[in-house]
Enzyme design. Sequence first.
Site, PDB file in Angstrom:
ATOM      1  N   GLY A 168      43.360  38.086  61.778  1.00  0.00           N
ATOM      2  CA  GLY A 168      42.878  37.996  60.407  1.00  0.00           C
ATOM      3  C   GLY A 168      43.224  36.656  59.783  1.00  0.00           C
ATOM      4  N   GLY A 169      43.636  36.710  58.512  1.00  0.00           N
ATOM      5  CA  GLY A 169      43.984  35.492  57.793  1.00  0.00           C
ATOM      6  C   GLY A 169      45.112  34.724  58.438  1.00  0.00           C
ATOM      7  N   GLY A 403      25.853   3.865  73.843  1.00  0.00           N
ATOM      8  CA  GLY A 403      26.605   4.220  72.644  1.00  0.00           C
ATOM      9  C   GLY A 403      27.999   4.736  72.948  1.00  0.00           C
ATOM     10  N   ALA A 404      28.175   5.349  74.114  1.00  0.00           N
ATOM     11  CA  ALA A 404      29.487   5.859  74.478  1.00  0.00           C
ATOM     12  C   ALA A 404      30.492   4.724  74.621  1.00  0.00           C
ATOM     13  CB  ALA A 404      29.404   6.660  75.771  1.00  0.00           C
TER      14      ALA A 404
END
Length: 513
Positions: A168-169, A403-404
Amino acid sequence: MDRVTELTRLKAAILAGPDPGATERQHAKGKLTARERIALLLDKDSFQETEPLRRHRASGFGLQARRPHTDGVVTGWGTVYGRTVFVYAHDFRIFGGALGEAHAEKIHRIMDMAIATGAPLVSLNDGAGARIQEGVVALAGYGGIFRRNTRASGVIPQISVVLGPCAGGAAYSPALTDFVFMVRDTAQMFITGPEVVTAVTGAQVSQDELGGADVHASVSGVAHFVHDHEEACLEDVRFLLSMLPSNNHETAPTGLTDDSPERRCDGLVDLVPTDGARPYDMRAVIEEVSDDGQYLEVHEGWATNVVVALARLDGQVVGFVANQPQSSAGALDIHASEKAARFVQFCDAFNIPLVTLLDVPGFLPGLAQEHGGIVRHGAKLLYAYCNATVPRISVVLRKAYGGAYIVMDSRSVGADLSYAWPNNEIAVMGAEGAANVIFRRQIADSEDPGATRTDLVQQYRDELMHPYYAAERGLVDDVIHPADTRAVLIRSLQTLQTKHADLPARKHGNPPQ
């Protein structure tokens, strides 16, 4: 009975825990108690507990009749290798480690002390989530923890160790911290449990299948380190802390080593094949150049096409970011970009220099990558490097395409020093692909397209991909012998120790999401 005797007996009862049966049940699950865990984490006899006498004030649902001391969490501080570390540990034997108002206030206080004194914070998580009987005040307690996790981010190292349920939280606090450790078979972390999943989707799933250690280490990427036993896990937490500064105003502790800073790494010559298509293990390169061959790999099982690790060079801690040719040929994809970006940001926040080792053919192509958002996820790594002000050194081992190449800390995005090995190929793309684009018509119109393509590929390689092309244009500081890599890195780091760089004045950036 005098007060001193009463206090002695009370403290002894607190240390013993709620009842022997609860301790036996904890051990039967293969789990240690909160205090046993703290004893393994901290230096011997260094723990100073805070608020051991704290008890909840809640009533209703039988709580007024059950008011154990500590309220299910042990908090305090001690030392790890002589340096102060703050810690809190859920005690599953009391209310299943569930968080109530008093429980949360103890954690808030120890977090505030860690931030104020500039010391690392370690949480030992083993709890059943919010204490349902206390209602919304328990949820508010989690909110206070999350706010402090965020305030401490980039200020002090935060380490979460999941040793039992974290549901949960409660799962969001580890997600906000710098590193997450988990133990196989006993640790689980998820937002909604198997019962809810079955009720909503009809799928049958176990706790380990849903949120076990191996799932988070290899599939979700939530866990950075996984161990088989708590003892080994906590020893690795100690090792990690030994390589981290106490806060963002300090540098990491310098280690002692007999490994010469001028040691040649002759093994690197044969370790990396000259054929760009042949794989090899980049971790062996990191091992070869690091002090005594020691390094700590982070996120070993997730996004394996990139390696991130902490190591020492002549005693100084550095962060390695490296493509891994053994996995997807070292190409960057969504997960690899996220993994590397997060690590770069951590190192930058805590004054740890960065060494980037490049052998990257580009970004992984494909419909799934494009639709999954490789543009924005790849931009996270670009943003992290461009934003980093720590010393940054890059080394092109073999290929660096497109681009890498730019994203992996090229000179153009701010690397302080860039080196390359003699077999490097830095280009927009591989020679074959480039020739097919540039000379498409010439190849198609030739009498022997195959031979023409071969000649033009070689021409492109000779003119634009020779190892000195980038160096001649000032994009690489030097082409170095592979065996000299360790010595060159150490000399460069020594020179960059006094580097000072300021970012433009702003509240904060807006990194790609």
